[in-house]
Design an enzyme around this catalytic site. Sequence first.
Site, mmCIF file in Angstrom:
data_model
loop_
_atom_site.group_PDB
_atom_site.id
_atom_site.type_symbol
_atom_site.label_atom_id
_atom_site.label_comp_id
_atom_site.label_asym_id
_atom_site.label_seq_id
_atom_site.Cartn_x
_atom_site.Cartn_y
_atom_site.Cartn_z
ATOM 1 N N TYR A 40 0.741 -1.053 0.022
ATOM 2 C CA TYR A 40 0.011 -0.083 0.133
ATOM 3 C C TYR A 40 0.893 1.347 0.019
ATOM 4 C CZ TYR A 40 -3.910 -2.965 1.526
ATOM 5 O OH TYR A 40 -4.818 -4.137 1.810
ATOM 6 N N HIS A 98 0.508 -11.719 2.258
ATOM 7 C CA HIS A 98 -0.736 -11.068 1.588
ATOM 8 C C HIS A 98 -1.086 -11.756 0.260
ATOM 9 C CE1 HIS A 98 -1.690 -6.690 0.263
ATOM 10 N NE2 HIS A 98 -2.586 -7.523 0.420
#
Length: 268
Positions: A40, A98
Amino acid sequence: MNIIPQFGLGTFRLSGQTVIDSVRTALEVGYRAVDTAQIYANEAEVGQAIAESLVNRNEVFITTKIWIDNYAPDKLIPSLKESLHKLRTDAVNLTLIHWPAPKLGIAIPELMQNLLEAKQQGLTEHIGVSNFNIELTQQAIESIGMEHIATNQIELSPYLQNQRLVDFLQTQHIDITSYMTLAYGKVLHDPVLQKIAVQHQASSAQIALAWALQKGFAVIPSSTKREHLIANLEAQEIRLSTDEMAAIAKLERNGREVNPEQLAPLWD
């Protein structure tokens, strides 16, 4: 007993001052969990917002996620230490893998062992996975034991209910974290949700979040507006009837929003 706070703030696609303001406002109005990730590129801003808030660090549950570039044994722990530096903390509360990235030939057992090592070094209180299907979750369990896997963070919404995977995770006592609970806003205009919302003097977003919470999932909706942040939190007060839950169950359409070809597994 759930390890994962039932309500948190998501920060996907938020950056710069936008994410600082979102986190700061969320903490002001009562959020105590924040979800970020290496990819991110906002960990430093999240860390800044938490550090500058009036809320004690030990009252905030911080989740981050290891990106695929850092899966090699010599990169995982150094990358997490870098995340901790950005987040201005000695340890995060939860670190996730992730994506399983099976097409990249990632060996899940080795990956989980290295993540467990990070936990044993005190860099993260809990560890878990994200976007894992049943088979890959089983590999993770066989590698390090289900007692070390706090959650599987997966896409779940009224349009993607993923029941087989949900059932499996619940039998394994692995907490489920729902992301994309509003399906990029697509569920907001659903007539079934809108009708239920009228009954509860609520919004369709609140109904979708209430549905996920009532299913036992943790949720991490994101917002940049104070009124939406507060409204999302208030979804915790809504109790849906059996009939209402059954009506939402019928909205399943396998409507997956996030499915990167190189990173996603074969879904159940």
